[in-house]
Motif scaffolding. Structure first.
Motif, PDB file in Angstrom:
ATOM      1  N   VAL A  98       0.864  -1.182   0.000  1.00 36.98           N
ATOM      2  CA  VAL A  98       0.000   0.000   0.000  1.00 36.98           C
ATOM      3  C   VAL A  98       0.897   1.226   0.000  1.00 36.98           C
ATOM      4  N   LEU A  99       0.689   2.093  -1.007  1.00 38.95           N
ATOM      5  CA  LEU A  99       1.418   3.355  -1.125  1.00 38.95           C
ATOM      6  C   LEU A  99       0.428   4.501  -1.176  1.00 38.95           C
ATOM      7  N   CYS A 100       0.840   5.657  -0.649  1.00 34.86           N
ATOM      8  CA  CYS A 100       0.024   6.871  -0.698  1.00 34.86           C
ATOM      9  C   CYS A 100       0.799   7.974  -1.398  1.00 34.86           C
ATOM     10  N   MET A 101       0.043   8.889  -2.037  1.00 32.65           N
ATOM     11  CA  MET A 101       0.667  10.013  -2.725  1.00 32.65           C
ATOM     12  C   MET A 101      -0.260  11.225  -2.647  1.00 32.65           C
ATOM     13  N   PRO A 102       0.239  12.350  -2.151  1.00 37.18           N
ATOM     14  CA  PRO A 102      -0.575  13.571  -2.168  1.00 37.18           C
ATOM     15  C   PRO A 102      -0.654  14.130  -3.586  1.00 37.18           C
ATOM     16  N   VAL A 103      -1.824  14.638  -3.951  1.00 38.18           N
ATOM     17  CA  VAL A 103      -1.991  15.284  -5.260  1.00 38.18           C
ATOM     18  C   VAL A 103      -1.579  16.744  -5.104  1.00 38.18           C
ATOM     19  N   ARG A 104      -0.408  17.068  -5.656  1.00 36.08           N
ATOM     20  CA  ARG A 104       0.160  18.408  -5.551  1.00 36.08           C
ATOM     21  C   ARG A 104      -0.309  19.274  -6.712  1.00 36.08           C
ATOM     22  N   ASP A 105      -0.103  20.587  -6.581  1.00 31.92           N
ATOM     23  CA  ASP A 105      -0.474  21.531  -7.640  1.00 31.92           C
ATOM     24  C   ASP A 105       0.202  21.201  -8.969  1.00 31.92           C
ATOM     25  N   GLU A 133      13.105 -11.668  -5.079  1.00 36.17           N
ATOM     26  CA  GLU A 133      13.389 -12.108  -6.440  1.00 36.17           C
ATOM     27  C   GLU A 133      13.067 -10.922  -7.352  1.00 36.17           C
ATOM     28  N   THR A 134      14.081 -10.404  -8.030  1.00 33.84           N
ATOM     29  CA  THR A 134      13.877  -9.222  -8.856  1.00 33.84           C
ATOM     30  C   THR A 134      12.814  -9.500  -9.912  1.00 33.84           C
ATOM     31  N   THR A 135      11.775  -8.664  -9.882  1.00 28.25           N
ATOM     32  CA  THR A 135      10.609  -8.851 -10.737  1.00 28.25           C
ATOM     33  C   THR A 135      10.273  -7.522 -11.406  1.00 28.25           C
ATOM     34  N   VAL A 136       9.965  -7.581 -12.695  1.00 29.11           N
ATOM     35  CA  VAL A 136       9.641  -6.389 -13.472  1.00 29.11           C
ATOM     36  C   VAL A 136       8.257  -6.554 -14.098  1.00 29.11           C
ATOM     37  N   ALA A 137       7.733  -5.461 -14.623  1.00 28.15           N
ATOM     38  CA  ALA A 137       6.444  -5.496 -15.313  1.00 28.15           C
ATOM     39  C   ALA A 137       6.640  -6.043 -16.724  1.00 28.15           C
ATOM     40  N   SER A 138       5.733  -6.917 -17.132  1.00 29.91           N
ATOM     41  CA  SER A 138       5.730  -7.367 -18.529  1.00 29.91           C
ATOM     42  C   SER A 138       4.551  -6.753 -19.271  1.00 29.91           C
ATOM     43  N   GLY A 139       3.634  -6.153 -18.535  1.00 26.11           N
ATOM     44  CA  GLY A 139       2.499  -5.469 -19.132  1.00 26.11           C
ATOM     45  C   GLY A 139       1.582  -4.951 -18.050  1.00 26.11           C
ATOM     46  N   CYS A 140       0.827  -3.921 -18.371  1.00 22.84           N
ATOM     47  CA  CYS A 140      -0.122  -3.390 -17.397  1.00 22.84           C
ATOM     48  C   CYS A 140      -1.162  -2.541 -18.106  1.00 22.84           C
ATOM     49  N   SER A 141      -2.290  -2.361 -17.428  1.00 24.45           N
ATOM     50  CA  SER A 141      -3.360  -1.518 -17.961  1.00 24.45           C
ATOM     51  C   SER A 141      -4.037  -0.811 -16.801  1.00 24.45           C
ATOM     52  N   ILE A 142      -4.753   0.263 -17.123  1.00 25.09           N
ATOM     53  CA  ILE A 142      -5.436   1.030 -16.083  1.00 25.09           C
ATOM     54  C   ILE A 142      -6.788   1.504 -16.612  1.00 25.09           C
ATOM     55  N   GLU A 143      -7.741   1.535 -15.725  1.00 30.43           N
ATOM     56  CA  GLU A 143      -9.069   2.091 -16.009  1.00 30.43           C
ATOM     57  C   GLU A 143      -9.282   3.231 -15.024  1.00 30.43           C
ATOM     58  N   TYR A 144      -9.526   4.426 -15.538  1.00 33.54           N
ATOM     59  CA  TYR A 144      -9.780   5.586 -14.691  1.00 33.54           C
ATOM     60  C   TYR A 144     -11.277   5.654 -14.416  1.00 33.54           C
ATOM     61  N   VAL A 145     -11.634   5.757 -13.140  1.00 31.98           N
ATOM     62  CA  VAL A 145     -13.033   5.705 -12.725  1.00 31.98           C
ATOM     63  C   VAL A 145     -13.556   7.076 -12.303  1.00 31.98           C
ATOM     64  N   SER A 146     -12.755   7.787 -11.535  1.00 30.60           N
ATOM     65  CA  SER A 146     -13.128   9.133 -11.094  1.00 30.60           C
ATOM     66  C   SER A 146     -11.853   9.943 -10.909  1.00 30.60           C
ATOM     67  N   PRO A 147     -11.963  11.275 -10.850  1.00 26.49           N
ATOM     68  CA  PRO A 147     -10.745  12.101 -10.798  1.00 26.49           C
ATOM     69  C   PRO A 147     -10.071  12.090  -9.428  1.00 26.49           C
ATOM     70  N   GLY A 148      -8.747  12.225  -9.462  1.00 20.68           N
ATOM     71  CA  GLY A 148      -7.997  12.534  -8.254  1.00 20.68           C
ATOM     72  C   GLY A 148      -8.019  14.047  -8.100  1.00 20.68           C
ATOM     73  N   LEU A 149      -8.279  14.525  -6.924  1.00 21.55           N
ATOM     74  CA  LEU A 149      -8.485  15.960  -6.722  1.00 21.55           C
ATOM     75  C   LEU A 149      -7.278  16.632  -6.077  1.00 21.55           C
ATOM     76  N   ARG A 150      -7.082  17.892  -6.423  1.00 21.63           N
ATOM     77  CA  ARG A 150      -6.010  18.708  -5.854  1.00 21.63           C
ATOM     78  C   ARG A 150      -6.099  18.669  -4.322  1.00 21.63           C
ATOM     79  N   GLY A 151      -4.973  18.407  -3.678  1.00 24.36           N
ATOM     80  CA  GLY A 151      -4.912  18.378  -2.221  1.00 24.36           C
ATOM     81  C   GLY A 151      -5.311  17.047  -1.604  1.00 24.36           C
ATOM     82  N   ASP A 152      -5.842  16.138  -2.405  1.00 24.59           N
ATOM     83  CA  ASP A 152      -6.244  14.832  -1.895  1.00 24.59           C
ATOM     84  C   ASP A 152      -5.006  13.955  -1.699  1.00 24.59           C
TER      85      ASP A 152
END
Length: 156
Positions: free
Chosen positions: A47-54, A85-104
């Motif tokens: 689990v990682l967190c990231m603040p949405v900066r300006d 065990e060193t592991t890398v991405a071989s592929g990935c995809s993303i579906e955006y559902v709702s916006p990340g908001l400034r300051g969140d």
């Protein structure tokens, strides 16, 4: 006796996952510079967190999808490297559902679905501070050669 051995192995696997995550985090400039913090890690999960900066806001006033992708991708990377065990991405995809908001503060929770041989599949849920779903990410991993924790780190 088997129960105590199983419990000890589980504790050892959690400790190994944490050591792998700490080692990777120290070397992962991109994750650190984007303000991501590692909240929890266990075998196959992170689990990682990231603040949405300006400076992450795009022309429509919400978090640029590339930053959301980067957060999900980092959570995926930490989850699939918990076995030393060193592991890398071989592929990935993303579906955006709702916006990340400034300051969140966005939270990415990565979970292993399957890991067999050299490959794995991981799902990542990205949520906003209110728990609202922001994105769904699926990553496919491929194990390459070598450990996550380098020799000099294991002696520290």
């Amino acid at each position: 006796m088997a129960d105590s051995n199983t419990a000890a192995a589980a504790l050892d696997s959690v400790a190994l996952a944490r050591r792998c995550a700490e080692s990777m985090y120290q070397r992962d400039t991109a994750t650190r510079e984007l303000g991501m913090t590692l909240k929890t890690v266990s075998p196959g999960c992170a689990v990682l967190c990231m603040p949405v900066r300006d400076d992450m806001i795009q022309g429509h006033g919400s978090c640029h999808g590339g930053f959301i992708f980067a957060l999900a991708d980092s959570a995926f990377a930490f989850a699939c490297n918990t076995y030393n065990e060193t592991t890398v991405a071989s592929g990935c995809s993303i579906e955006y559902v709702s916006p990340g908001l400034r300051g969140d503060v966005l939270t990415a929770e990565a979970r292993e679905l399957t890991r067999k041989g050299r490959t794995g599949v991981y799902d990542v849920r990205v949520t906003g501070g209110d728990g609202q779903l922001v994105a769904l990410f699926r990553g496919k991993s491929y194990r390459v050669r070598g450990p996550v924790i380098h020799d000099e780190e294991s002696q520290a």
